[in-house]
Motif scaffolding. Structure first.
Motif, short mmCIF file in Angstrom:
data_model
loop_
_atom_site.label_atom_id
_atom_site.label_comp_id
_atom_site.label_asym_id
_atom_site.label_seq_id
_atom_site.Cartn_x
_atom_site.Cartn_y
_atom_site.Cartn_z
N UNK A 1 -18.26 76.99 32.10
CA UNK A 1 -16.81 77.19 32.18
C UNK A 1 -16.45 77.83 33.52
N UNK A 2 -15.29 77.42 34.01
CA UNK A 2 -14.85 77.90 35.33
C UNK A 2 -14.42 79.36 35.30
N UNK A 3 -14.12 79.90 34.11
CA UNK A 3 -13.73 81.31 34.01
C UNK A 3 -14.11 81.88 32.65
N UNK A 4 -14.27 83.20 32.60
CA UNK A 4 -14.65 83.88 31.36
C UNK A 4 -13.61 83.66 30.26
N UNK A 5 -12.34 83.47 30.65
CA UNK A 5 -11.28 83.29 29.66
C UNK A 5 -11.46 82.01 28.84
N UNK A 6 -12.34 81.12 29.32
CA UNK A 6 -12.58 79.85 28.61
C UNK A 6 -13.82 79.91 27.73
N UNK A 7 -14.41 81.09 27.59
CA UNK A 7 -15.65 81.23 26.82
C UNK A 7 -15.51 80.71 25.39
#
Length: 107
Positions: free
Chosen positions: A14-20
């Motif tokens: 994922x491109x960012x932790x918010x998409x975990x």
């Protein structure tokens, strides 16, 4: 114990932790479809996730970013050919099964 069993068919990046949470759901969908799937659990950068997937020997990396989520797709990258394909999230497990099946027949 077969070493091969720990090699994932797909690594969800994922491109960012918010998409975990999205990445986790996708990983579960791949596993429910009978694929060996793993994902980043350490909050690595996208570049580091690709390096880690390569180290694991993953055949494919499924890349999720805000843009992909907004479009309802996931980017599937073949780690051998570096080819990338956008696939709808709902069809990703079956699409990857077909691609992984082709790969297994080639070996």
């Amino acid at each position: 114990l077969a070493v091969e069993s720990s090699t994932p068919d797909v690594f969800v990046a994922s491109r960012s932790r918010s998409l975990a949470a999205h990445a986790f759901e996708l990983m579960l969908a791949f596993r429910r479809a009978g694929l060996k799937a793993d994902m980043d659990h350490a909050g690595r950068s996208l570049k580091s996730q690709f390096k880690y997937a390569d180290k694991l020997g993953a055949a494919y990396v499924a890349v999720l970013g805000d843009e992909e989520i907004a479009r309802g797709v996931v980017k599937l990258r073949n780690m051998n050919t570096k080819e990338e394909t956008d696939v709808s999230l709902s069809a990703a497990p079956e699409t990857l099964k077909a691609l992984a099946g082709m790969r297994n027949k080639e070996e």
